[in-house]
Write a protein that holds these residues in place. Structure first.
Motif, short mmCIF file in Angstrom:
data_model
loop_
_atom_site.label_atom_id
_atom_site.label_comp_id
_atom_site.label_asym_id
_atom_site.label_seq_id
_atom_site.Cartn_x
_atom_site.Cartn_y
_atom_site.Cartn_z
N SER A 91 1.30 -1.62 0.17
CA SER A 91 0.20 -0.12 -0.24
C SER A 91 0.46 1.35 0.02
N HIS A 92 0.17 2.02 0.19
CA HIS A 92 1.07 3.33 0.12
C HIS A 92 2.08 3.95 1.33
N TYR A 93 2.60 5.12 1.39
CA TYR A 93 3.73 5.22 2.43
C TYR A 93 3.76 6.98 2.45
N TYR A 102 -2.42 4.65 10.49
CA TYR A 102 -2.97 4.03 10.00
C TYR A 102 -3.61 3.38 7.88
N ASP A 103 -3.75 4.07 7.47
CA ASP A 103 -3.90 4.71 6.38
C ASP A 103 -2.92 4.31 5.53
N GLY A 104 -2.93 3.11 4.41
CA GLY A 104 -1.27 2.89 3.59
C GLY A 104 -0.50 2.54 4.37
N ARG A 105 -0.17 2.70 5.71
CA ARG A 105 1.32 1.97 6.38
C ARG A 105 0.47 0.16 6.77
N GLU A 136 3.91 7.44 -3.53
CA GLU A 136 2.31 8.17 -3.22
C GLU A 136 1.01 8.26 -3.80
N GLU A 137 0.34 8.58 -3.17
CA GLU A 137 -0.77 7.69 -3.48
C GLU A 137 -1.72 9.39 -3.11
N GLU A 138 -1.52 9.90 -2.70
CA GLU A 138 -2.20 10.45 -2.20
C GLU A 138 -2.89 12.10 -3.00
N GLY A 139 -1.92 12.40 -3.56
CA GLY A 139 -1.88 13.27 -4.68
C GLY A 139 -1.37 14.88 -3.56
N VAL A 201 -3.65 -5.06 1.70
CA VAL A 201 -4.76 -5.19 3.67
C VAL A 201 -4.48 -3.41 3.49
N HIS A 202 -5.50 -3.22 4.02
CA HIS A 202 -5.74 -1.51 4.53
C HIS A 202 -7.46 -1.36 5.44
N ILE A 203 -6.84 -0.10 6.17
CA ILE A 203 -7.80 -0.34 7.24
C ILE A 203 -9.01 0.05 6.41
N GLU A 204 -10.14 0.22 6.85
CA GLU A 204 -11.43 0.11 6.34
C GLU A 204 -11.98 1.96 5.52
N GLN A 205 -11.55 2.47 6.79
CA GLN A 205 -11.59 4.15 7.13
C GLN A 205 -13.10 4.83 6.71
N GLY A 206 -14.36 3.48 7.11
CA GLY A 206 -15.29 3.50 7.42
C GLY A 206 -15.72 3.08 8.64
N GLY A 368 -10.51 5.50 -2.51
CA GLY A 368 -9.52 4.78 -3.10
C GLY A 368 -8.31 4.05 -2.95
N HIS A 369 -8.10 3.08 -3.95
CA HIS A 369 -7.19 2.07 -3.16
C HIS A 369 -6.00 2.51 -4.42
N ASP A 370 -4.51 1.78 -4.43
CA ASP A 370 -3.43 1.38 -4.78
C ASP A 370 -4.38 0.26 -6.13
#
Ligand code: HGY
Ligand code: MN
Ligand code: MN
Ligand code: MN
Length: 422
Positions: A91-93, A102-105, A136-139, A201-206, A368-370
């Motif tokens: 995922s993205h750092y 936790y987002d990405g990491r 880079e994923e967040e822009g 693998v990613h946190i749901e963010q919801g 959105g995700h990688d």
């Protein structure tokens, strides 16, 4: 929890996989460019310190590591036999400004911890596992999302090298200053024939898993996204002497547009619209805004729903601007369709969740995700991990638990060991 982890480390107690992942997330969360408030934006000093940290943990876990020409940190845990195919994960750092830990990491550090566990047991997988920490994923810095995964899929837009940040630094210069050679970017692209798939693998963010009382979920599809910058041009003039009927107030037009986006996106199923940036460049208290810049982020599970909303909103903006005598300029930042996850990989993840004695639930991703970019190259799937604090994300209040990280690590490890070669 963190104090307990640190105490365990002092006492030489091997932390659980989940505790180790949480400690690593905590460590990366302390690295940020506080002076620029860019938290961990592309090619900033904090971003490079974060890459070095991740590379170190990958090496300690028994992986061979390289950092590629756009800053992706790539760890490879080779199969027992040479010439095996590759399963990619990661995922993205980079982060949003003032983001969470936790987002990405999580999607980088949990696979590293799983590999460290396999390596400690001298266990190899029947394929090479590549853990990719996308740069880079967040822009945030250059308004160009998925830079890291675009290079991996071979869809990196070299024209972006001239994109500038808020200080006028170009993306190309930022890469060169970090010691990267642009001519190496094309060589990053992966051969799809060698890939077994990509699983993130990613946190749901919801709040869904939290409300359902479940630690894990299998993602069914990732919502599509349309992003624009809207530049409005009115007439700056004296706030005290200009009658209300003679104004061409760019900020008032922007205010109408924000409410238009909100109203239109209330009319669609699984449709959301956000104006995340809204600014009067160089504005003064006593000057009617002659210029105003705002961002649009429109998403939906169904592409037709999203594109219809975008068409209505852009038409609405033109109507508002015409009525107010305001000029408009649109800059499209991103247009990416919804991505369905691969049933083959979803079933494998679902089976691993069930083998852990957990109910298996599929859910869509509004974020959105990688994996959306990687779907250009290979089959993709995602494993969601429960968020705490009501599911809040893109906020320092973002949280999860070591126990859920532990469960996710065990399920992900079981998934990796059980994945058929075909
Ligand atoms: O915006 C997103 O959905 C992701 O966090 N980049
Ligand atoms: Mn994010
Ligand atoms: Mn993310
Ligand atoms: Mn399922």
């Amino acid at each position: 929890r963190i104090a307990e982890i640190r105490l365990n480390a002092l006492l030489g107690v091997t932390p659980s996989l989940g505790a180790r992942v949480m400690d690593w997330c905590e460590t990366l969360g302390t690295i940020s460019d506080v002076e620029t408030n860019l938290t961990c934006a592309y090619m900033t000093p904090a971003h490079q310190r974060t890459a070095a940290c991740i590379a170190g943990w990958m090496r300690e876990a028994g992986m061979t590591v390289h950092i590629d020409a756009v800053g992706n940190v790539v760890g490879r845990y080779a199969a027992a036999q040479p010439g095996a195919n590759t399963l990619a994960t990661g995922s993205h750092y980079d982060t949003v400004r003032d983001g969470g830990k936790y987002d990405g990491r999580l999607g980088i550090l949990l696979p590293i911890a799983v590999v460290a566990d396999l390596h400690a047991r001298d266990q190899r997988l029947p394929y090479d596992l590549e853990v990719i920490a996308f740069a880079e994923e967040e822009g945030v810095r250059f308004r160009s999302t998925f830079l890291g995964s675009s290079a991996i899929t071979g869809s990196f837009d070299m024209g972006l090298l001239s994109a500038v940040d808020s200080d006028g630094v170009t993306l190309g210069d930022a890469l060169a200053q970090a010691g990267h050679d642009h001519s190496d970017i094309a060589g990053i692209a992966r051969d799809p024939a060698l890939l077994l798939g990509f699983v993130e693998v990613h946190i749901e963010q919801g709040p869904v898993l939290l409300e359902r009382g479940l630690p894990l979920g299998v993602v069914s599809a990732i919502a599509g996204s349309s992003r624009y910058i809207v530049e409005l041009r009115g007439v700056a003039s004296h706030a005290g002497t200009t009658p209300m009927g003679m104004r061409r107030d760019a900020a008032a037009a922007a205010a109408e547009i924000v409410l238009l986006v909100e109203a239109r996106c209330r009319q669609g199923a699984a449709l959301v619209g956000t104006v995340g940036q809204l600014e009067v460049p160089g504005g003064s208290v006593n000057v009617i805004p002659g210029a105003c810049r705002l961002s649009l982020d429109i998403r939906a599970a169904d592409d037709a729903v999203r594109l219809a909303a975008v068409a209505d909103i852009l038409a609405g903006i033109s109507t508002i601007c015409a009525a107010r005598g305001i000029g408009e300029r649109l800059v499209k930042l991103l247009e990416i369709d919804a991505v369905p996850c691969a049933p083959r990989l979803m079933a494998q993840l679902g089976a691993a969740v069930e083998r852990a004695g957990l109910p298996h639930v599929d859910l869509p991703s509004g974020a959105g995700h990688d994996a959306m970019r990687m779907a250009e190259l290979t089959d993709v799937a995602m494993l969601f991990v429960r968020c705490g604090n009501g599911g809040i994300s893109h906020n320092p209040l973002e949280t999860m638990t070591a126990d859920d990280a532990d469960i996710a690590g065990r399920v992900f490890s079981d998934f990796l060991l059980d994945l058929p070669q075909a």
